[in-house]
Scaffold this motif. Structure first.
Motif, short mmCIF file in Angstrom:
data_model
loop_
_atom_site.label_atom_id
_atom_site.label_comp_id
_atom_site.label_asym_id
_atom_site.label_seq_id
_atom_site.Cartn_x
_atom_site.Cartn_y
_atom_site.Cartn_z
N GLU A 184 -17.09 8.37 13.20
CA GLU A 184 -18.03 8.80 13.80
C GLU A 184 -17.62 9.60 15.05
OE1 GLU A 184 -21.29 6.34 15.99
OE2 GLU A 184 -21.46 6.05 13.83
N GLN A 185 -18.44 10.73 15.20
CA GLN A 185 -18.33 11.57 16.33
C GLN A 185 -19.51 11.48 17.24
OE1 GLN A 185 -15.72 14.00 17.73
NE2 GLN A 185 -16.96 13.57 19.38
N LEU A 186 -19.38 11.02 18.35
CA LEU A 186 -20.38 10.89 19.44
C LEU A 186 -20.92 12.32 20.00
CD1 LEU A 186 -20.11 7.34 20.61
CD2 LEU A 186 -21.63 7.96 18.72
N TYR A 187 -22.21 12.49 20.42
CA TYR A 187 -22.63 13.55 21.12
C TYR A 187 -23.44 13.14 22.28
CZ TYR A 187 -20.99 16.36 17.23
OH TYR A 187 -20.30 16.91 16.28
N CYS A 198 -25.82 10.35 21.11
CA CYS A 198 -26.61 10.33 19.77
C CYS A 198 -25.40 10.76 18.78
CB CYS A 198 -27.49 11.43 20.03
SG CYS A 198 -27.01 13.07 20.48
N ARG A 199 -25.75 10.89 17.49
CA ARG A 199 -24.91 11.39 16.48
C ARG A 199 -25.47 12.27 15.51
NH1 ARG A 199 -26.36 6.14 14.74
NH2 ARG A 199 -24.47 5.21 15.92
N VAL A 227 -30.38 14.70 14.75
CA VAL A 227 -29.74 14.04 15.58
C VAL A 227 -30.33 12.43 15.50
CG1 VAL A 227 -28.83 15.64 17.00
CG2 VAL A 227 -30.75 14.43 17.57
N GLU A 228 -29.67 11.62 15.77
CA GLU A 228 -30.05 10.02 15.53
C GLU A 228 -29.57 9.29 17.25
OE1 GLU A 228 -30.47 6.57 12.85
OE2 GLU A 228 -28.37 6.79 13.26
N PHE A 229 -30.50 9.07 17.92
CA PHE A 229 -29.98 8.37 19.31
C PHE A 229 -29.11 6.84 18.76
CE2 PHE A 229 -32.86 11.74 20.53
CZ PHE A 229 -32.08 12.27 21.60
N VAL A 230 -28.06 6.83 19.36
CA VAL A 230 -27.50 5.37 19.33
C VAL A 230 -28.32 4.25 19.73
CG1 VAL A 230 -25.31 4.06 20.14
CG2 VAL A 230 -25.36 6.59 19.27
N VAL A 242 -26.95 19.39 22.04
CA VAL A 242 -25.84 18.52 22.21
C VAL A 242 -24.29 19.01 22.44
CG1 VAL A 242 -27.19 16.70 20.59
CG2 VAL A 242 -25.54 18.25 19.55
N ARG A 243 -23.69 17.97 23.09
CA ARG A 243 -22.31 18.45 23.10
C ARG A 243 -21.49 17.10 22.86
NH1 ARG A 243 -22.84 23.05 23.17
NH2 ARG A 243 -23.19 24.38 24.93
N LYS A 244 -20.21 17.46 22.31
CA LYS A 244 -19.36 16.28 22.01
C LYS A 244 -18.97 15.42 23.20
CE LYS A 244 -17.10 18.40 18.03
NZ LYS A 244 -15.96 18.83 17.23
N VAL A 245 -18.97 14.04 22.92
CA VAL A 245 -18.35 13.11 24.21
C VAL A 245 -17.16 13.52 24.80
CG1 VAL A 245 -18.09 10.91 24.67
CG2 VAL A 245 -19.87 11.39 23.20
#
Length: 66
Positions: free
Chosen positions: A5-8, A24-25, A37-40, A53-56
């Motif tokens: 899973e890649q987080l954003y 989010c993802r 997107v879905e917020f964690v 969104v940006r990659k973590v």
């Protein structure tokens, strides 16, 4: 085989201002640079542009450079 899973990070205040900086993802990528997107934190989902969104990893590297 499932990819890890890649987080954003949600990066804008113009839309959903209370969620700025939250994790989010990206569930689905669409046409015209859109994504779902879905917020964690709570599972809330939104369709938005991928510029929001940006990659973590990229965000952390930028903060370290400052």
């Amino acid at each position: 085989m499932q990819m890890p899973e890649q987080l954003y990070i949600w990066r804008v205040k113009a839309r959903l201002p209370d969620r700025k900086g939250t994790l989010c993802r990206v569930l689905v990528r669409g046409k015209l640079n859109s994504c779902l997107v879905e917020f964690v934190s709570d599972g809330y989902r939104a369709v938005t542009g991928r510029n929001y969104v940006r990659k973590v990893q990229a965000q952390m590297e930028k903060e370290d450079a400052d």
